[in-house]
Design an enzyme around this catalytic site. Structure first.
Site, short mmCIF file in Angstrom:
data_model
loop_
_atom_site.label_atom_id
_atom_site.label_comp_id
_atom_site.label_asym_id
_atom_site.label_seq_id
_atom_site.Cartn_x
_atom_site.Cartn_y
_atom_site.Cartn_z
N ARG A 117 0.82 -1.22 0.00
CA ARG A 117 0.00 0.00 0.00
C ARG A 117 0.85 1.27 0.00
O ARG A 117 0.54 2.26 0.67
CB ARG A 117 -0.97 0.00 1.19
N SER A 126 -11.41 -1.55 2.34
CA SER A 126 -10.73 -1.90 3.60
C SER A 126 -10.24 -0.63 4.27
O SER A 126 -9.44 0.11 3.70
CB SER A 126 -9.56 -2.85 3.32
N GLU A 170 -5.88 2.72 6.18
CA GLU A 170 -5.54 2.66 4.76
C GLU A 170 -6.16 3.85 4.04
O GLU A 170 -5.63 4.34 3.05
CB GLU A 170 -6.04 1.35 4.14
#
Length: 305
Positions: free
Chosen positions: A179, A230, A300
């Protein structure tokens, strides 16, 4: 002179064909469906307009930020005193400079890129078909799902860097990790397009794989509600959703925001949620998980200011 006045005058002279709106609600442009107004939002239709807008906005203090579908963003309820540039108009997707490559501009959705590749019998982007974001955001955060991620398929990207101008950067130099990419370390950098390196495959098999992954996504994720996917990064050695569920937090609600009862890794807008509700829910989830498991969850979702 206020940056808004300076920007409006400049845009009228140099980019009269570019749509620029005032006090544009960010709730219309984020998948959480929350967020107050951006003082100005611009909608360029090609890379040249995007470069000109971004460069001038930096000069006049407009603190430009480029967004795609807003699928991983949380905008403040009191709005943004800055220029938001929507890259959704950069929709060019075509065969790339070499065989088995696809070039897609920043505003192309991952679904569109995957469909284009499938129609040309190219495999490698199936994992991205159901990710509800654009190429720009996906490269920025090295988006991934079902054992695939951008780092595996990026050959090169075209990026506008504040001090260097437009550069072509090989995928191997993008500092991809979980990420994360080079763009995350340089928040003023703007992705213009990406070239995907794929391989030849059977289009029927490619389409079947995309259908299979989409079916899995629909079965396991609360796609019927606004969310940012998410909400937390996967902690090393754990899964965020499993930890949240282990702590009994499914269904935990703050205002209109809720920990999904279908998948605890998703924080959703059940209706009428504010960004403040989401932020408070994130805080409570992190606090409880840390207290009960010792694991520190990291969001995130990108929180704008």
């Amino acid at each position: 002179m206020d940056w808004v006045t300076e920007l409006d005058r400049w845009a009228a002279d140099y980019l009269p064909d570019v749509k620029i709106t005032a006090e544009e609600p960010m709730a219309r442009h984020t998948s959480f469906r929350t967020g107050g107004p951006a003082r100005r939002m611009a909608f360029p239709e090609n890379g040249e307009q995007l470069v000109l807008l971004t460069s001038f906005a930096r000069e006049c203090g407009a603190r430009p930020i480029v967004i795609g579908n807003g699928t991983n963003l949380l905008a403040p309820d009191n709005g943004l005193d800055r220029l938001v540039i929507a890259a959704s108009g950069l929709r060019r997707v075509e065969t790339g400079p070499e065989p088995d490559t696809v070039l897609a501009e920043a505003g192309v959705t991952l679904a569109q890129a995957a469909e284009f590749a499938c129609k040309r019998s190219l495999t490698g982007l199936e994992f991205a078909h159901g990710i509800p974001g654009t190429v720009g955001g996906a490269v920025y955060m090295n988006a991934g799902a079902y054992d695939g991620e951008m780092s595996q398929v990026i050959q090169e990207v075209s990026v506008l860097l504040p001090e260097e101008g437009v550069r072509l950067i090989p995928g191997g130099e993008m500092a991809f990790s979980y990420r994360h990419s080079l763009l995350a370390d340089c928040p003023d950098a703007v992705l213009l397009y990406a070239v995907f390196r794929l391989t030849s495959g059977d289009p029927a098999a490619i389409r079947e794989k995309m259908r299979e992954l989409m079916a899995r996504r629909k079965a396991r994720q609360p796609l019927e509600y606004p969310s940012a996917g998410s909400t937390f990064k996967r902690p090393e050695g754990h899964y965020a959703g499993a930890l949240i569920e282990q702590c009994g937090l499914k269904g935990l609600t703050v205002g209109g925001a809720q920990v999904s009862e279908k998948h605890a890794g998703f924080l959703i807008n059940r209706g009428g949620a504010s960004s403040g509700d989401v932020l408070e829910l994130i805080r409570q989830v992190r606090e409880r998980v840390l207290a009960e498991t010792g694991v520190r969850l990291e969001p995130e979702v990108r929180i704008l200011d």
